[in-house]
Motif scaffolding. Structure first.
Motif, mmCIF file in Angstrom:
data_model
loop_
_atom_site.group_PDB
_atom_site.id
_atom_site.type_symbol
_atom_site.label_atom_id
_atom_site.label_comp_id
_atom_site.label_asym_id
_atom_site.label_seq_id
_atom_site.Cartn_x
_atom_site.Cartn_y
_atom_site.Cartn_z
ATOM 1 N N ALA A 182 -5.886 -1.452 -6.354
ATOM 2 C CA ALA A 182 -6.915 -0.486 -5.983
ATOM 3 C C ALA A 182 -6.350 0.880 -5.623
ATOM 4 O O ALA A 182 -7.095 1.879 -5.603
ATOM 5 N N LEU A 183 -5.047 0.966 -5.375
ATOM 6 C CA LEU A 183 -4.454 2.215 -4.890
ATOM 7 C C LEU A 183 -3.457 2.816 -5.882
ATOM 8 O O LEU A 183 -2.704 3.737 -5.518
ATOM 9 N N LEU A 184 -3.468 2.344 -7.107
ATOM 10 C CA LEU A 184 -2.558 2.876 -8.111
ATOM 11 C C LEU A 184 -2.878 4.331 -8.468
ATOM 12 O O LEU A 184 -2.003 5.063 -8.928
ATOM 13 N N ASP A 185 -4.120 4.756 -8.256
ATOM 14 C CA ASP A 185 -4.515 6.124 -8.621
ATOM 15 C C ASP A 185 -4.457 7.098 -7.446
ATOM 16 O O ASP A 185 -4.908 8.234 -7.557
ATOM 17 N N ARG A 234 5.874 8.581 -6.674
ATOM 18 C CA ARG A 234 6.343 7.754 -7.795
ATOM 19 C C ARG A 234 7.832 7.929 -8.036
ATOM 20 O O ARG A 234 8.558 6.951 -8.239
ATOM 21 N N ARG A 235 8.315 9.162 -8.024
ATOM 22 C CA ARG A 235 9.748 9.374 -8.260
ATOM 23 C C ARG A 235 10.578 8.729 -7.158
ATOM 24 O O ARG A 235 11.622 8.131 -7.419
ATOM 25 N N VAL A 236 10.109 8.846 -5.918
ATOM 26 C CA VAL A 236 10.815 8.221 -4.798
ATOM 27 C C VAL A 236 10.889 6.708 -4.991
ATOM 28 O O VAL A 236 11.963 6.090 -4.883
ATOM 29 N N LEU A 237 9.740 6.081 -5.270
ATOM 30 C CA LEU A 237 9.693 4.629 -5.439
ATOM 31 C C LEU A 237 10.508 4.175 -6.639
ATOM 32 O O LEU A 237 11.275 3.210 -6.548
ATOM 33 N N ASP A 238 10.327 4.840 -7.769
ATOM 34 C CA ASP A 238 11.046 4.413 -8.972
ATOM 35 C C ASP A 238 12.552 4.537 -8.800
ATOM 36 O O ASP A 238 13.322 3.716 -9.316
ATOM 37 N N LEU A 244 0.866 -1.168 0.000
ATOM 38 C CA LEU A 244 0.000 0.000 0.000
ATOM 39 C C LEU A 244 0.909 1.226 0.000
ATOM 40 O O LEU A 244 1.948 1.231 0.675
ATOM 41 N N PRO A 245 0.567 2.281 -0.749
ATOM 42 C CA PRO A 245 1.464 3.455 -0.851
ATOM 43 C C PRO A 245 1.403 4.331 0.403
ATOM 44 O O PRO A 245 1.060 5.511 0.371
ATOM 45 N N ILE A 246 1.762 3.687 1.507
ATOM 46 C CA ILE A 246 1.837 4.305 2.828
ATOM 47 C C ILE A 246 3.297 4.212 3.252
ATOM 48 O O ILE A 246 3.893 3.144 3.156
ATOM 49 N N PRO A 273 4.071 12.877 2.426
ATOM 50 C CA PRO A 273 2.946 12.434 1.606
ATOM 51 C C PRO A 273 2.816 10.911 1.499
ATOM 52 O O PRO A 273 3.811 10.191 1.465
ATOM 53 N N TYR A 274 1.567 10.466 1.472
ATOM 54 C CA TYR A 274 1.230 9.097 1.109
ATOM 55 C C TYR A 274 0.633 9.130 -0.307
ATOM 56 O O TYR A 274 0.384 10.188 -0.867
ATOM 57 N N GLY A 275 0.400 7.953 -0.872
ATOM 58 C CA GLY A 275 -0.159 7.866 -2.219
ATOM 59 C C GLY A 275 0.924 7.709 -3.259
ATOM 60 O O GLY A 275 2.060 8.181 -3.098
ATOM 61 N N LEU A 276 0.586 7.043 -4.351
ATOM 62 C CA LEU A 276 1.576 6.782 -5.399
ATOM 63 C C LEU A 276 1.936 8.040 -6.170
ATOM 64 O O LEU A 276 3.099 8.248 -6.527
ATOM 65 N N GLY A 277 0.945 8.910 -6.443
ATOM 66 C CA GLY A 277 1.221 10.093 -7.248
ATOM 67 C C GLY A 277 2.335 10.952 -6.689
ATOM 68 O O GLY A 277 3.231 11.384 -7.422
#
Length: 330
Positions: free
Chosen positions: A326-329, A297-301, A74-76, A290-294
């Motif tokens: 379900a949490l990609l957006d 994304r740069r951090v994760l990638d 989960l993007p937490i 921040p939480y969430g993928l948006g």
């Protein structure tokens, strides 16, 4: 009917409202557990003790090379930290800049490629041309001996010299004595805190360096995510409820600091805290964690690229590979 879930999370201020029951998870009968060491939560996650759990990014990503990868994320991001401050050197080793680490022996906390180590090796490569195979590596505990973590895969890339510290040895003592030249560690060596002149940070003015890093890259390094078994990750409504609850708990913690600014944070015991808060708010924004993928994304990638380049992932994963659908957006 509520879904029973056992949730493992460290006791941070931004998870406090979950742990004490102020923030429920909609549709869930949740049992929350924590532990004195966050690595204990990681180990229990591997053992299947939790349904939802905070998990170190590298520990999580190493499971993707197993035949049956058990988790999605989960993007937490419960734990994040700038890590230039996590690199320490023996003051007699002649190390003044990152390039000087070539040919040196470097200690690393817990395993080859713990989360701060992945970040800093990546930064060393991107910004200073230094690669792990140019140094020798010793793995262990900083101020307390720890055995090898045999509950997590420990890939060692070809051409990199890695050994575990001997029984009873600590990396902090080895650094102070000069047995190792440098150390990358989530823990600050106690000797440095005690005033030893034999240990220093590689980046003495690390706050300035880390703020400049953020201005240039937009990256606030994430160390941990929240992991769930794949079969649970497929339940979109449930995953959305868990995500929203973590967000609400974090927002409570952040709002406390925003509200505190009105009274110059008179409840804090740290002098000049309001000035630090103003500086951080100006640089990092209103949602500085921040939480969430948006927003991440740069951090994760970047971390995914570093993990692959350092030989810790067999293939280059993407955010879409690791985040619950379900949490990609978010």
């Amino acid at each position: 009917m509520s879904t029973p879930l056992c949730v493992g999370a460290y006791a941070y201020e931004h998870t406090e409202a979950l742990l004490d029951g102020r923030v429920p998870i909609a549709g869930v009968d949740a049992t929350f557990e924590t532990a004195p060491l966050v690595s204990d939560i990681f180990r229990r996650t591997v053992e299947g003790h939790y349904d939802v759990a905070e998990y170190g990014l590298t520990y999580f990503l190493r499971t993707f090379d197993l035949e049956d990868s058990p988790f999605l994320a989960l993007p937490i991001f419960p734990n994040r930290n700038f890590r230039h401050s996590a690199v320490f050197v023996n003051t007699a080793a002649g190390i003044k800049k990152p390039q000087d680490l070539a040919g040196k022996t470097i200690g690393e906390f817990a395993l080859f490629g713990h989360d701060p180590g992945v970040w800093m090796k990546g930064v060393f490569h991107d910004e200073y041309g230094l690669t792990p195979d140019q140094s020798r590596w010793v793995i262990g505990g900083t101020d307390h001996p720890i055995p090898a973590f045999d509950w997590v895969p420990q890939p060692i890339p070809d051409g990199v010299d890695v050994r575990h510290a001997a029984e009873g040895e600590t990396l902090g003592a080895m650094l102070e004595s000069g047995e190792i030249d440098a150390l990358i560690s989530v823990d600050v060596p106690q000797a440095l805190l005690n005033g030893s002149k034999k240990i220093a940070r590689l980046f003495p003015d690390y706050e300035t360096v880390e703020r400049d890093y953020y201005r240039r890259t937009g990256i606030f390094p994430a160390m941990h995510i929240v992991a769930v078994p794949r079969e649970l990750a497929a339940k979109a409504d449930l995953m959305t409820s868990v995500y929203r609850a973590f967000c609400e708990a974090k927002e409570i913690a952040q709002q406390k600091y925003r509200d505190g600014a009105l009274k110059q944070h008179m409840g804090a015991v740290t002098p000049w805290f309001s000035k630090l808060f103003e500086e951080n708010r100006a640089l990092l924004g209103e949602d500085w964690w921040p939480y969430g993928l948006g927003a991440n994304r740069r951090v994760l990638d970047t971390f995914l690229r570093y993990h692959h380049e350092q030989g810790l992932s067999k293939r280059l994963l993407t955010s879409e590979d690791i985040i619950a659908p379900a949490l990609l957006d978010t």
